[in-house]
Design a protein around this motif. Structure first.
Motif, PDB file in Angstrom:
ATOM      1  N   GLN A  56      -2.387  -9.836   3.379  1.00 16.68           N
ATOM      2  CA  GLN A  56      -2.722  -8.408   3.365  1.00 16.68           C
ATOM      3  C   GLN A  56      -2.078  -7.638   4.515  1.00 16.68           C
ATOM      4  OE1 GLN A  56      -5.892 -10.359   3.152  1.00 16.68           O
ATOM      5  NE2 GLN A  56      -6.124 -10.156   0.965  1.00 16.68           N
ATOM      6  N   LEU A  57      -1.146  -8.240   5.209  1.00 17.89           N
ATOM      7  CA  LEU A  57      -0.521  -7.586   6.347  1.00 17.89           C
ATOM      8  C   LEU A  57       0.083  -6.231   5.963  1.00 17.89           C
ATOM      9  CD1 LEU A  57       0.139  -7.966   9.374  1.00 17.89           C
ATOM     10  CD2 LEU A  57       2.349  -8.866   8.644  1.00 17.89           C
ATOM     11  N   THR A  58       0.715  -6.159   4.813  1.00 15.13           N
ATOM     12  CA  THR A  58       1.330  -4.907   4.374  1.00 15.13           C
ATOM     13  C   THR A  58       0.288  -3.817   4.177  1.00 15.13           C
ATOM     14  OG1 THR A  58       3.110  -6.143   3.295  1.00 15.13           O
ATOM     15  CG2 THR A  58       2.808  -3.866   2.597  1.00 15.13           C
ATOM     16  N   GLU A  59      -0.845  -4.171   3.568  1.00 11.35           N
ATOM     17  CA  GLU A  59      -1.915  -3.201   3.354  1.00 11.35           C
ATOM     18  C   GLU A  59      -2.502  -2.740   4.682  1.00 11.35           C
ATOM     19  OE1 GLU A  59      -1.629  -6.008   1.584  1.00 11.35           O
ATOM     20  OE2 GLU A  59      -1.909  -5.535  -0.530  1.00 11.35           O
ATOM     21  N   GLU A  60      -2.725  -3.682   5.591  1.00 13.21           N
ATOM     22  CA  GLU A  60      -3.259  -3.320   6.907  1.00 13.21           C
ATOM     23  C   GLU A  60      -2.296  -2.414   7.661  1.00 13.21           C
ATOM     24  OE1 GLU A  60      -5.114  -5.751   9.797  1.00 13.21           O
ATOM     25  OE2 GLU A  60      -5.751  -7.214   8.289  1.00 13.21           O
ATOM     26  N   LEU A  61      -1.030  -2.752   7.624  1.00 10.68           N
ATOM     27  CA  LEU A  61      -0.028  -1.952   8.326  1.00 10.68           C
ATOM     28  C   LEU A  61       0.010  -0.525   7.773  1.00 10.68           C
ATOM     29  CD1 LEU A  61       1.900  -2.415  10.663  1.00 10.68           C
ATOM     30  CD2 LEU A  61       3.682  -2.965   8.995  1.00 10.68           C
ATOM     31  N   ALA A  62      -0.129  -0.383   6.460  1.00 14.89           N
ATOM     32  CA  ALA A  62      -0.154   0.957   5.853  1.00 14.89           C
ATOM     33  C   ALA A  62      -1.365   1.750   6.356  1.00 14.89           C
ATOM     34  CB  ALA A  62      -0.172   0.849   4.334  1.00 14.89           C
ATOM     35  N   ILE A  78      -3.082   1.245   9.214  1.00 17.46           N
ATOM     36  CA  ILE A  78      -2.898   1.530  10.638  1.00 17.46           C
ATOM     37  C   ILE A  78      -1.874   2.637  10.842  1.00 17.46           C
ATOM     38  CG2 ILE A  78      -1.943   0.541  12.773  1.00 17.46           C
ATOM     39  CD1 ILE A  78      -3.508  -2.041  11.984  1.00 17.46           C
ATOM     40  N   ASN A  79      -0.770   2.575  10.146  1.00 16.05           N
ATOM     41  CA  ASN A  79       0.275   3.578  10.341  1.00 16.05           C
ATOM     42  C   ASN A  79      -0.040   4.916   9.671  1.00 16.05           C
ATOM     43  OD1 ASN A  79       1.818   2.101  12.112  1.00 16.05           O
ATOM     44  ND2 ASN A  79       2.966   1.097  10.467  1.00 16.05           N
ATOM     45  N   SER A  80      -1.129   4.975   8.907  1.00 13.17           N
ATOM     46  CA  SER A  80      -1.577   6.261   8.366  1.00 13.17           C
ATOM     47  C   SER A  80      -2.397   7.028   9.411  1.00 13.17           C
ATOM     48  CB  SER A  80      -2.406   6.051   7.091  1.00 13.17           C
ATOM     49  OG  SER A  80      -3.688   5.529   7.409  1.00 13.17           O
ATOM     50  N   ASN A  81      -2.558   6.438  10.576  1.00 15.84           N
ATOM     51  CA  ASN A  81      -3.302   7.042  11.695  1.00 15.84           C
ATOM     52  C   ASN A  81      -2.410   7.124  12.940  1.00 15.84           C
ATOM     53  OD1 ASN A  81      -6.284   7.329  10.815  1.00 15.84           O
ATOM     54  ND2 ASN A  81      -5.650   5.330  10.019  1.00 15.84           N
ATOM     55  N   PRO A  82      -1.335   7.919  12.878  1.00 16.20           N
ATOM     56  CA  PRO A  82      -0.376   7.954  13.993  1.00 16.20           C
ATOM     57  C   PRO A  82      -0.978   8.471  15.301  1.00 16.20           C
ATOM     58  CG  PRO A  82       0.115   9.685  12.408  1.00 16.20           C
ATOM     59  CD  PRO A  82      -0.922   8.804  11.781  1.00 16.20           C
ATOM     60  N   ASP A  83      -1.964   9.377  15.234  1.00 13.18           N
ATOM     61  CA  ASP A  83      -2.569   9.885  16.473  1.00 13.18           C
ATOM     62  C   ASP A  83      -3.263   8.749  17.230  1.00 13.18           C
ATOM     63  OD1 ASP A  83      -1.656  12.406  15.857  1.00 13.18           O
ATOM     64  OD2 ASP A  83      -3.584  13.111  15.074  1.00 13.18           O
ATOM     65  N   TYR A  84      -3.976   7.890  16.496  1.00 10.04           N
ATOM     66  CA  TYR A  84      -4.624   6.737  17.122  1.00 10.04           C
ATOM     67  C   TYR A  84      -3.570   5.789  17.703  1.00 10.04           C
ATOM     68  CZ  TYR A  84      -7.060   2.387  17.885  1.00 10.04           C
ATOM     69  OH  TYR A  84      -7.536   1.243  18.463  1.00 10.04           O
ATOM     70  N   ASN A  85      -2.520   5.548  16.945  1.00 14.69           N
ATOM     71  CA  ASN A  85      -1.464   4.645  17.418  1.00 14.69           C
ATOM     72  C   ASN A  85      -0.836   5.167  18.710  1.00 14.69           C
ATOM     73  OD1 ASN A  85      -1.932   2.989  15.247  1.00 14.69           O
ATOM     74  ND2 ASN A  85      -0.249   3.806  14.032  1.00 14.69           N
ATOM     75  N   LYS A 116       2.939   4.837  20.681  1.00 14.00           N
ATOM     76  CA  LYS A 116       3.913   5.166  19.637  1.00 14.00           C
ATOM     77  C   LYS A 116       3.176   5.359  18.321  1.00 14.00           C
ATOM     78  CE  LYS A 116       5.311   0.402  18.752  1.00 14.00           C
ATOM     79  NZ  LYS A 116       6.477  -0.438  18.591  1.00 14.00           N
ATOM     80  N   ALA A 117       3.772   6.138  17.426  1.00  9.94           N
ATOM     81  CA  ALA A 117       3.092   6.541  16.193  1.00  9.94           C
ATOM     82  C   ALA A 117       3.051   5.449  15.134  1.00  9.94           C
ATOM     83  CB  ALA A 117       3.750   7.798  15.614  1.00  9.94           C
ATOM     84  N   VAL A 118       4.036   4.564  15.134  1.00  7.97           N
ATOM     85  CA  VAL A 118       4.148   3.558  14.070  1.00  7.97           C
ATOM     86  C   VAL A 118       4.229   2.169  14.693  1.00  7.97           C
ATOM     87  CG1 VAL A 118       5.583   2.750  12.147  1.00  7.97           C
ATOM     88  CG2 VAL A 118       5.315   5.206  12.549  1.00  7.97           C
ATOM     89  N   LEU A 119       3.390   1.273  14.184  1.00  3.34           N
ATOM     90  CA  LEU A 119       3.412  -0.121  14.644  1.00  3.34           C
ATOM     91  C   LEU A 119       4.234  -0.974  13.694  1.00  3.34           C
ATOM     92  CD1 LEU A 119      -0.291  -0.736  15.715  1.00  3.34           C
ATOM     93  CD2 LEU A 119       1.591   0.266  17.009  1.00  3.34           C
ATOM     94  N   THR A 120       4.724  -2.087  14.198  1.00  2.00           N
ATOM     95  CA  THR A 120       5.503  -3.018  13.383  1.00  2.00           C
ATOM     96  C   THR A 120       4.605  -4.150  12.884  1.00  2.00           C
ATOM     97  OG1 THR A 120       6.085  -4.470  15.218  1.00  2.00           O
ATOM     98  CG2 THR A 120       7.544  -2.567  14.808  1.00  2.00           C
ATOM     99  N   ALA A 121       5.092  -4.878  11.910  1.00  2.00           N
ATOM    100  CA  ALA A 121       4.362  -6.034  11.403  1.00  2.00           C
ATOM    101  C   ALA A 121       4.152  -7.061  12.512  1.00  2.00           C
ATOM    102  CB  ALA A 121       5.097  -6.657  10.218  1.00  2.00           C
ATOM    103  N   PRO A 151      -7.592  -1.160  -0.793  1.00  2.00           N
ATOM    104  CA  PRO A 151      -7.961  -1.212   0.615  1.00  2.00           C
ATOM    105  C   PRO A 151      -7.957   0.198   1.204  1.00  2.00           C
ATOM    106  CG  PRO A 151      -5.967  -2.515   0.191  1.00  2.00           C
ATOM    107  CD  PRO A 151      -6.302  -1.783  -1.053  1.00  2.00           C
ATOM    108  N   ILE A 152      -9.085   0.597   1.802  1.00  2.00           N
ATOM    109  CA  ILE A 152      -9.175   1.934   2.400  1.00  2.00           C
ATOM    110  C   ILE A 152      -9.413   1.880   3.906  1.00  2.00           C
ATOM    111  CG2 ILE A 152      -9.976   3.025   0.270  1.00  2.00           C
ATOM    112  CD1 ILE A 152     -12.796   3.124   1.721  1.00  2.00           C
TER     113      ILE A 152
END
Length: 163
Positions: free
Chosen positions: A12-18, A20-27, A33-38, A64-65
């Protein structure tokens, strides 16, 4: 509208990454940085596993939400902790966070956990507001394992009254 949980696995790494990266302010607040890597997400998983944390995907139907990470017993203070609670950015401000939190709280109560701590990055105003609305109370300021200033909150979980 209801949610369920499934154990997070490497598949589920791809789903989790999506999520996490849908929350750039938190990142930006948490990682600078706004986007995390796998690879960065895999490292977070490894650190959580080493502490004994359980990571689950929050599901609505088969979608997954969100992500929840629970640490049943933090060795440094003996409290159960919520390590991560994140809802997909596209679902924010639509009731999913409250619904998912209520389901997490029920899961904790079923496990016999009646108190919980969490840390919010000091500058994360939306998270402070959310957790205060869920009746979490200020404990103290601190610095997390990555050197960020955080505020620790705690809640005594209520046993629901059946009517």
């Amino acid at each position: 509208m209801s949610v369920t949980f499934i154990r997070s696995t490497p598949e589920q790494l791809t789903e989790e990454l999506a999520i996490i990266n849908s929350n750039p302010d938190y990142n930006l607040l948490s990682h600078g940085k706004a986007v995390l890597t796998a690879g960065e997400l895999q490292e977070e998983h490894l650190q959580a596993q080493q502490l004994g944390a359980e990571r689950k995907l929050i599901m609505q139907d088969d979608t997954p939400i969100g992500i929840v990470e629970l640490l049943p017993l933090y060795p440094q203070d003996g409290y159960p902790w919520l390590g991560l609670f994140m809802i997909n950015g596209s679902k924010r401000r639509s009731g999913y966070g409250v619904l998912a939190w209520q389901a997490v709280e029920q899961m904790l109560l079923q496990r016999g956990i009646h108190e919980l701590r969490l840390a919010v990055i000091a500058e994360n105003e939306p998270a402070h507001a959310f957790w205060k609305k869920q009746q979490f109370h200020y404990v103290k300021p601190s610095v997390n394992h990555t050197g960020l200033n955080v505020i620790i909150y705690e809640k005594q979980l209520d046993i629901p009254i059946l009517s």
